[in-house]
Design a protein around this motif. Structure first.
Motif, PDB file in Angstrom:
ATOM      1  N   VAL A  67      86.744  41.118 173.678  1.00 40.01           N
ATOM      2  CA  VAL A  67      85.260  41.233 174.432  1.00 40.01           C
ATOM      3  C   VAL A  67      84.812  39.792 174.765  1.00 40.01           C
ATOM      4  O   VAL A  67      84.021  39.676 175.836  1.00 40.01           O
ATOM      5  CB  VAL A  67      84.282  41.865 173.254  1.00 40.01           C
ATOM      6  CG1 VAL A  67      83.303  42.161 173.739  1.00 40.01           C
ATOM      7  CG2 VAL A  67      84.962  43.104 172.680  1.00 40.01           C
ATOM      8  N   CYS A  69      82.833  37.245 174.260  1.00 43.80           N
ATOM      9  CA  CYS A  69      81.374  37.017 174.564  1.00 43.80           C
ATOM     10  C   CYS A  69      81.246  35.343 174.818  1.00 43.80           C
ATOM     11  O   CYS A  69      82.011  34.771 174.046  1.00 43.80           O
ATOM     12  CB  CYS A  69      80.674  37.482 173.377  1.00 43.80           C
ATOM     13  SG  CYS A  69      80.770  39.061 173.242  1.00 43.80           S
ATOM     14  N   PHE A  71      79.251  33.243 174.042  1.00 40.30           N
ATOM     15  CA  PHE A  71      78.261  32.504 173.035  1.00 40.30           C
ATOM     16  C   PHE A  71      79.160  32.555 171.694  1.00 40.30           C
ATOM     17  O   PHE A  71      78.563  31.861 170.753  1.00 40.30           O
ATOM     18  CB  PHE A  71      76.833  33.274 172.899  1.00 40.30           C
ATOM     19  CG  PHE A  71      76.894  34.771 172.733  1.00 40.30           C
ATOM     20  CD1 PHE A  71      77.411  35.488 171.684  1.00 40.30           C
ATOM     21  CD2 PHE A  71      76.826  35.461 173.874  1.00 40.30           C
ATOM     22  CE1 PHE A  71      77.429  36.663 171.492  1.00 40.30           C
ATOM     23  CE2 PHE A  71      76.980  37.013 173.913  1.00 40.30           C
ATOM     24  CZ  PHE A  71      77.147  37.370 172.883  1.00 40.30           C
ATOM     25  N   THR A 112      85.622  41.297 164.209  1.00 37.01           N
ATOM     26  CA  THR A 112      85.828  41.372 165.874  1.00 37.01           C
ATOM     27  C   THR A 112      86.206  42.562 166.214  1.00 37.01           C
ATOM     28  O   THR A 112      86.731  43.353 165.236  1.00 37.01           O
ATOM     29  CB  THR A 112      86.831  40.234 166.185  1.00 37.01           C
ATOM     30  OG1 THR A 112      88.096  40.907 165.815  1.00 37.01           O
ATOM     31  CG2 THR A 112      86.766  38.842 165.479  1.00 37.01           C
ATOM     32  N   ALA A 113      86.322  42.952 167.571  1.00 32.13           N
ATOM     33  CA  ALA A 113      86.762  44.069 168.055  1.00 32.13           C
ATOM     34  C   ALA A 113      88.198  44.289 167.839  1.00 32.13           C
ATOM     35  O   ALA A 113      88.637  45.443 168.504  1.00 32.13           O
ATOM     36  CB  ALA A 113      86.187  44.260 169.645  1.00 32.13           C
TER      37      ALA A 113
HETATM   38  S1  SF4 Z   1      83.420  38.902 167.773  1.00 31.96           S
HETATM   39 FE1  SF4 Z   1      81.649  40.258 168.642  1.00 31.96          FE
HETATM   40  S2  SF4 Z   1      80.568  38.620 169.365  1.00 31.96           S
HETATM   41 FE2  SF4 Z   1      82.417  37.741 169.003  1.00 31.96          FE
HETATM   42  S3  SF4 Z   1      83.523  37.974 171.133  1.00 31.96           S
HETATM   43 FE3  SF4 Z   1      84.207  39.527 169.742  1.00 31.96          FE
HETATM   44  S4  SF4 Z   1      82.523  41.410 170.214  1.00 31.96           S
HETATM   45 FE4  SF4 Z   1      81.718  39.455 171.069  1.00 31.96          FE
END
Ligand code: SF4
Length: 319
Positions: A67, A69, A71, A112-113
């Motif tokens: 995913v 992200c 941040f 995590t995803a």
């Molecule tokens: S663990 Fe959660 S916040 Fe981090 S990249 Fe994956 S989906 Fe995004």
């Protein structure tokens, strides 16, 4: 003058979008600023009956998350070249047992995803077996559909942390509609939805913040939160800096008065100012943490239950 808006909030009426936007315009350190923080504090002390609340989260896996992200310390780009690190089921159960005995109310399991769904259900069942029956167990995982929501419930989960992040689909690879569909699925399954305005950075507009404050009116949400973005070294947004503690407290206050959460109001990163501006709930955290480069956040950013309790007591919340 914001007097009329604060009086409206004090009367129990729902604030409109323009009310929340006006409150976010208040200048830091002005008389209006302290009136706003005071009004949110008054709401919280009454609605939460003076009780401070400690939740805990176990971050189970550090592996390159697709995913991605911008941040997050666990994102594929941030973890490039680093080996995966995944807590075993036994380690997770032992931590859950320890946290449950430490005085927390709700326990969150975060992955995590990339973490396999079936495996997560096995972790959930094993953790549920060592928790007191009244303790809520909450999943913080990627998107899913109705069948998986039913399976989470069957495994003993009572709720799900799931949000439409600020700039979802731009600062993340997730599809905004998929995030919202998962929230709808959570509601449909009768699981409790936990929500948050996050991760707040200096670039976010007041309109974007209010969109997320108001989104929960489509759902029954007992626990609301605000979270500032941590400038994690090695993440694409790490160079953009962080909002100040004063800004976070203002956003916490406006969110409290706009969302009017009935059970608790949470803040990341926790501090005394926010706990006097509407927040009454903070987390003990262990394992991995998207806001931390340490694989054991307890050794760095994460609070222990004792530290969370001490901070709540400093601001005269009963725990
Ligand atoms: S663990 Fe959660 S916040 Fe981090 S990249 Fe994956 S989906 Fe995004």
């Amino acid at each position: 003058m914001i007097e009329d808006i604060l009086a409206k909030a004090g009367s129990g009426a729902l604030l409109e979008r323009q009310d929340a936007l006006r409150l976010l315009e208040v200048a830091t350190g002005s008389a209006e600023y302290y009136a706003l923080l005071g009004a949110a504090n008054a709401y919280a002390r009454t609605a939460f009956r003076g009780r401070g609340v400690i939740f805990a989260q176990i971050g189970i896996d550090a592996q390159a998350c697709g995913v991605n992200c911008k941040f997050c310390s666990l994102a594929a780009d941030a973890r490039r070249g680093q080996p995966a690190c995944i807590k075993t089921l036994e380690e997770t159960v032992e931590l859950a047992r320890e946290l449950a005995a430490s005085g927390i109310e709700d326990l969150f399991l975060m992955t995590t995803a990339e973490f396999p769904q079936e495996k997560f259900l096995a972790y959930g069942r094993a953790v549920r077996a060592v928790l007191p029956p009244q303790m809520r167990l909450v999943a913080n995982v990627g998107d899913f559909g109705p069948a998986y929501a039913a399976a989470l419930k069957e495994a003993g989960f009572t709720g799900v942390y799931h949000i439409h992040r600020l700039r979802e689909g731009t600062d993340t690879n997730a599809r905004p509609q998929a995030r919202i569909r998962t929230m709808d699925v959570v509601r449909g399954a009768g699981l409790e939805l936990y929500y948050c305005v996050e991760p707040i950075g200096p670039e976010h507009t007041h309109q974007e913040l209010v969109d997320e404050m108001l989104r929960i009116r489509d759902y029954p949400v007992g626990v609301m939160a605000v979270m500032k973005r941590i400038a994690v070294p090695g993440t694409p947004l790490g160079s953009q800096g962080e909002i100040s503690a004063a800004q976070l407290a203002k956003i916490c206050a406006v969110t409290t008065l706009t969302a009017r959460p009935p059970r608790a109001m949470c803040v990341h990163e926790p501090d005394e100012l926010c706990l006097m501006a509407g927040a009454n709930q903070i987390y003990a955290e262990c394992g991995v943490n998207p806001r931390d480069n340490s694989l054991e956040t307890r050794l760095n950013r994460g609070f222990s239950t004792e530290q969370a309790r001490a901070l709540l007591q400093k601001t005269e919340w009963e725990v």
